[in-house]
Design a protein around this motif. Structure first.
Motif, PDB file in Angstrom:
ATOM      1  N   ALA A 199      49.173  -0.298 -20.732  1.00 11.23           N
ATOM      2  CA  ALA A 199      50.397   0.083 -20.022  1.00 11.23           C
ATOM      3  C   ALA A 199      50.771  -0.928 -18.951  1.00 11.23           C
ATOM      4  CB  ALA A 199      50.234   1.472 -19.411  1.00 11.23           C
ATOM      5  N   SER A 200      49.785  -1.586 -18.367  1.00 14.25           N
ATOM      6  CA  SER A 200      50.060  -2.598 -17.359  1.00 14.25           C
ATOM      7  C   SER A 200      50.821  -3.761 -17.975  1.00 14.25           C
ATOM      8  CB  SER A 200      48.745  -3.081 -16.734  1.00 14.25           C
ATOM      9  OG  SER A 200      48.987  -4.101 -15.799  1.00 14.25           O
ATOM     10  N   ALA A 201      50.341  -4.247 -19.096  1.00 13.05           N
ATOM     11  CA  ALA A 201      51.008  -5.349 -19.790  1.00 13.05           C
ATOM     12  C   ALA A 201      52.380  -4.920 -20.299  1.00 13.05           C
ATOM     13  CB  ALA A 201      50.140  -5.845 -20.942  1.00 13.05           C
ATOM     14  N   ALA A 202      52.491  -3.690 -20.780  1.00 12.47           N
ATOM     15  CA  ALA A 202      53.771  -3.200 -21.300  1.00 12.47           C
ATOM     16  C   ALA A 202      54.821  -3.116 -20.198  1.00 12.47           C
ATOM     17  CB  ALA A 202      53.587  -1.838 -21.953  1.00 12.47           C
ATOM     18  N   ALA A 203      54.429  -2.618 -19.027  1.00  7.09           N
ATOM     19  CA  ALA A 203      55.374  -2.510 -17.910  1.00  7.09           C
ATOM     20  C   ALA A 203      55.791  -3.893 -17.426  1.00  7.09           C
ATOM     21  CB  ALA A 203      54.743  -1.713 -16.776  1.00  7.09           C
ATOM     22  N   SER A 241      59.110   0.725  -8.241  1.00  8.83           N
ATOM     23  CA  SER A 241      59.411   1.539  -9.427  1.00  8.83           C
ATOM     24  C   SER A 241      58.718   1.025 -10.680  1.00  8.83           C
ATOM     25  CB  SER A 241      60.926   1.639  -9.651  1.00  8.83           C
ATOM     26  OG  SER A 241      61.507   0.377  -9.861  1.00  8.83           O
ATOM     27  N   THR A 242      58.169  -0.193 -10.633  1.00  5.95           N
ATOM     28  CA  THR A 242      57.427  -0.698 -11.795  1.00  5.95           C
ATOM     29  C   THR A 242      56.226   0.191 -12.094  1.00  5.95           C
ATOM     30  OG1 THR A 242      58.183  -2.963 -11.435  1.00  5.95           O
ATOM     31  CG2 THR A 242      56.154  -2.690 -12.707  1.00  5.95           C
ATOM     32  N   CYS A 250      54.707   4.474 -19.593  1.00  5.18           N
ATOM     33  CA  CYS A 250      53.987   3.853 -20.718  1.00  5.18           C
ATOM     34  C   CYS A 250      52.648   4.545 -20.942  1.00  5.18           C
ATOM     35  CB  CYS A 250      53.780   2.367 -20.449  1.00  5.18           C
ATOM     36  SG  CYS A 250      55.281   1.371 -20.424  1.00  5.18           S
ATOM     37  N   GLU A 251      51.925   4.835 -19.860  1.00  3.35           N
ATOM     38  CA  GLU A 251      50.643   5.536 -19.982  1.00  3.35           C
ATOM     39  C   GLU A 251      50.827   6.906 -20.647  1.00  3.35           C
ATOM     40  OE1 GLU A 251      47.537   4.728 -19.382  1.00  3.35           O
ATOM     41  OE2 GLU A 251      47.556   3.046 -17.972  1.00  3.35           O
ATOM     42  N   LEU A 252      51.901   7.589 -20.270  1.00  4.05           N
ATOM     43  CA  LEU A 252      52.174   8.916 -20.817  1.00  4.05           C
ATOM     44  C   LEU A 252      52.788   8.858 -22.215  1.00  4.05           C
ATOM     45  CD1 LEU A 252      53.691  10.559 -17.604  1.00  4.05           C
ATOM     46  CD2 LEU A 252      51.485  11.149 -18.653  1.00  4.05           C
ATOM     47  N   ASP A 253      53.163   7.661 -22.657  1.00  2.00           N
ATOM     48  CA  ASP A 253      53.820   7.441 -23.948  1.00  2.00           C
ATOM     49  C   ASP A 253      55.128   8.236 -24.062  1.00  2.00           C
ATOM     50  OD1 ASP A 253      54.104   6.234 -26.433  1.00  2.00           O
ATOM     51  OD2 ASP A 253      52.962   7.794 -27.485  1.00  2.00           O
TER      52      ASP A 253
END
Length: 198
Positions: free
Chosen positions: A187-191, A12-13, A20-23
């Protein structure tokens, strides 16, 4: 209302990463649940509506959507963006094909490989790791991403197992460079940060 049932450092990550990518992370309630883990830890969480106690599980106004590729398709249709071709776009069929290929071929092939299971029926039904790598190489030798010059949700999904199991990465520069490009996104770092905060 959108609710994502999520467990950190799990399949689910990648849905968190998509949000995050979709904001649109602020438009989705994230409910953390426990799941059984490969190391024997964890358990099925009674608050998780997934019939098998897994994640991800998305609920939208009472409608349940499960399986990563279905959730990715659902969210990219619900929140149109450059991450996914719209219905009628020339590369929509390619996008759908990669999402289906992931669930129908990639996960079974990689799970069988990691479990060291071999049988002619598995190879004839799902193909094998060499065929999977040929498919990726054939595409990525011609273009930076699966649908062309731009990153898409298909890349997010297809690259995800290689980020969990880096030893699966072949010595093929086109695939390694693609995974690096996919991982080198905010988005990778944010997730990842969100997972570590939970």
């Amino acid at each position: 209302m959108l609710t994502l049932f999520h467990s950190p450092q799990s399949r689910s990550t990648r849905i968190i990463r998509l949000l995050c990518e979709l904001d649109v992370l602020d438009q989705v309630e994230i409910r953390q649940v426990t799941i059984p883990r490969r190391d024997g830890s964890g358990h099925i969480d009674p608050t998780n509506p997934h019939p098998e106690g897994k994640v991800p599980m998305l609920i939208h106004d009472g409608c349940a959507i499960r399986e990563s590729n279905a959730i990715i398709l659902y969210l990219t249709d619900l929140f149109p963006s450059a991450l996914a071709p719209v219905v009628g776009a020339a590369n929509r069929g390619s996008y759908l094909s990669w999402l289906a290929y992931y669930g129908n071929v990639v996960e079974p092939v990689l799970v069988h490989h990691l479990a060291q299971l071999e049988h002619p029926l598995l190879d004839s039904t799902f193909r094998g790791v060499p065929a999977l790598m040929r498919q990726l190489t054939t595409t990525l030798e011609r273009t930076d991403y699966l649908l062309g010059a731009e990153y898409s949700a298909a890349d997010l999904l297809m690259a995800s197992p290689f980020t969990w199991f880096s030893d699966l990465l072949p010595d093929e520069s086109s695939i390694r460079n693609w995974v690096d490009r996919c991982e080198d996104r905010p988005a990778s770092a944010a997730a990842e940060a969100l997972d570590h905060d939970q």
